[in-house]
Design an enzyme around this catalytic site. Structure first.
Site, PDB file in Angstrom:
ATOM      1  N   GLU A   1       0.274  -0.957   5.544  1.00 17.88           N
ATOM      2  CA  GLU A   1       1.443  -0.467   6.503  1.00 17.88           C
ATOM      3  C   GLU A   1       1.062   1.189   6.696  1.00 17.88           C
ATOM      4  OE1 GLU A   1       5.037   1.549   7.716  1.00 17.88           O
ATOM      5  OE2 GLU A   1       3.979   1.893   5.861  1.00 17.88           O
TER       6      GLU A   1
ATOM      7  N   ASP B   1       1.102  -1.034  -0.039  1.00 21.60           N
ATOM      8  CA  ASP B   1      -0.008   0.028   0.068  1.00 21.60           C
ATOM      9  C   ASP B   1       1.015   1.202  -0.022  1.00 21.60           C
ATOM     10  OD1 ASP B   1       0.712  -0.576   2.560  1.00 21.60           O
ATOM     11  OD2 ASP B   1      -0.539   0.825   3.475  1.00 21.60           O
TER      12      ASP B   1
HETATM   13 ZN   LIG Z   1       7.007   2.503   4.187  1.00 14.97          ZN
END
Ligand SMILES: [Zn+2]
Length: 453
Positions: A154, A91
């Site tokens: 993340e 992501d």
């Molecule tokens: Zn990163």
């Protein structure tokens, strides 16, 4: 495989690696709430296929109770070889136009400075393609057992910690390789060994039962916003160093950034001074920092000649490696409760206490990584810190007690501008990181084979 053969292979692989990077940058894989899910699903599927193609034939999108799934896979190495977990995330941060992009964030754009621009080009698509390249160096048959974990959330409310806690056996290993970092400057290799933690609270200051006419009462009756401003100003000394009793500091003796590096990578306005004193590296990685990251009070559009009775600020404090988050937060709260002017009423609500992280640097995995990095770049590797926090590292440490950590990658601090406009990556950093990762796997396998590892 010899080191020069690894370097030759990496060089030959680069066109394909850059093609993969371009494909992935084109997918706006933003996992934040409010963004469409199709690009994330497309990114998950595309990444999955790329990793299957380089040898992780059993790669799968894993089941999670909520959010976008991590990708997991394993390649069994030779009997008795060390086990390495490769980490990256698929992501990316959003890239709204108001950030001031000078090229389309979703088109990998090669510019004259040799860098490739686009959202995620560095953070962390460069990490994904470094892992792809590393596997290709070995034609999908690495000399160690390699496990792969690619996170899908993340940059937002990560679901990976819960996944690791639910499946610790998947993460049993000798070494975690977190490819989501970077050298301080292009061509100057550095391992990230220290990450600050992060605590936060909301402070509410009250001075009046209700709003008052500022003409009738202004002067003797204190308003809450001015009281809050005075309280916040006590968090620093005049130079901008944190001035909170009981907050931990350490000493930084690794690589350093210059003030100019920091100015250019942070785009500090001309004429505005940097805050704090001492080496920049120390200020970023070995000393705390404290900032107000949000304020609630009457807004300008609805303001009138009225004294404000209540104002709130959210305070975030980065805490140093080796410190305990609850104790650091205690010190911050105690300071806020005792430094308000004029007897103003103060209430503090704790909102976050995330731990810092310190890498073990005396194990065989770290030594092999340092040598591999130095060899890939042709110069000794330094140690750098990272001002950000990765709570996941503590969770991984618990899942695989005794495992070592290597934190590195192609996201050079001086120019990559991760999370900001015009994020970019230098392809030469990707190539060298592929060499370093391949050398690391090779060295670990040799160390185990010779009985010394
Ligand atoms: Zn990163």
């Amino acid at each position: 495989m010899q080191a020069n053969e690894i370097a030759d292979r990496a060089r030959a692989l680069m066109p394909g690696v850059i093609e993969d990077l371009e494909k992935l940058v084109a997918i706006p894989s933003i996992a934040f709430p409010g963004y469409p899910s199709e690009p994330m699903e497309q990114m998950g599927a595309t990444t999955l296929q790329m990793f299957r193609d380089v040898g992780f034939t059993n790669a799968e999108l894993m089941e999670v109770p909520s959010g976008y799934p991590p990708i997991y896979a394993e390649i069994e190495g030779p009997e008795g070889s060390p086990v390495v977990v490769l980490y990256a995330h698929y992501d990316v941060q959003p890239a709204p136009p108001e950030q001031g992009w000078t090229s389309d964030p979703w088109t990998a754009t090669h510019k004259d400075d040799g860098r490739i621009y686009g959202r995620g080009a560095a953070d962390d698509i460069s990490g994904l393609v470094s892992h792809l390249g590393t596997l290709r160096v070995f034609d999908g048959k690495p000399p160690c057992t390699v496990k792969l974990i690619l996170e899908g959330m993340e940059e937002t409310e990560s679901n990976l910690e819960a996944f690791v806690e639910a499946h610790p056996e998947l993460f049993a290993c000798d070494l975690f390789v977190i490819c989501d970092m970077g050298n301080l400057r292009v061509g100057e290799p550095a391992l990230t060994t220290a990450l600050r933690g992060d605590v936060a609270c909301v402070v509410t200051v009250r001075t009046l039962e209700h709003p008052l006419h500022s003409g009738v009462f202004g002067g003797p009756a204190p308003d809450a916003m001015m009281a809050l401003a005075r309280l916040l100003s006590t968090l620093h000394d005049d130079e901008g160093n944190v001035a909170i009793d009981g907050v931990s500091e350490t000493v930084w003796d690794g690589a350093d950034l210059t003030e100019d590096d920091l100015r250019s990578s942070a785009d500090v306005l001309e004429g505005v001074e940097l805050t704090g004193s001492g080496p920049v590296g120390g200020r970023l990685w070995a000393r705390p920092s404290v900032n107000a990251i949000g304020v609630d009070m009457t807004n300008i559009a609805t303001s009138s000649n009225v004294l404000i009775p209540e104002a709130r600020a959210k305070i975030s404090m980065r805490i140093v490696p080796g410190s305990e988050p609850e104790a650091e937060l205690d010190a911050l709260v105690a300071h806020l409760e005792t430094h308000a002017p004029w007897g103003a009423k103060v209430e503090v609500q704790r909102t976050k206490a995330a731990p810092p992280f310190l890498c073990k640097t005396d194990g065989p995995g770290y030594a092999a990584a340092r040598d591999a990095l130095a060899e890939a770049f042709g110069r000794p590797a330094g140690e750098a810190g990272c001002g950000g926090s990765i709570p996941l590292l503590r969770t991984l440490e618990t899942a695989a007690p005794g495992a070592e950590f290597v934190l590195w990658g192609p996201e050079d601090v001086a120019a990559a501008r991760i999370h900001a406009s015009d994020e970019s990556v230098d392809p030469s950093e990707i190539e060298k990181m592929i060499v370093a990762q391949a050398l690391l796997l090779q060295r670990l396998a040799e160390g185990a084979g010779s009985g010394s590892g």
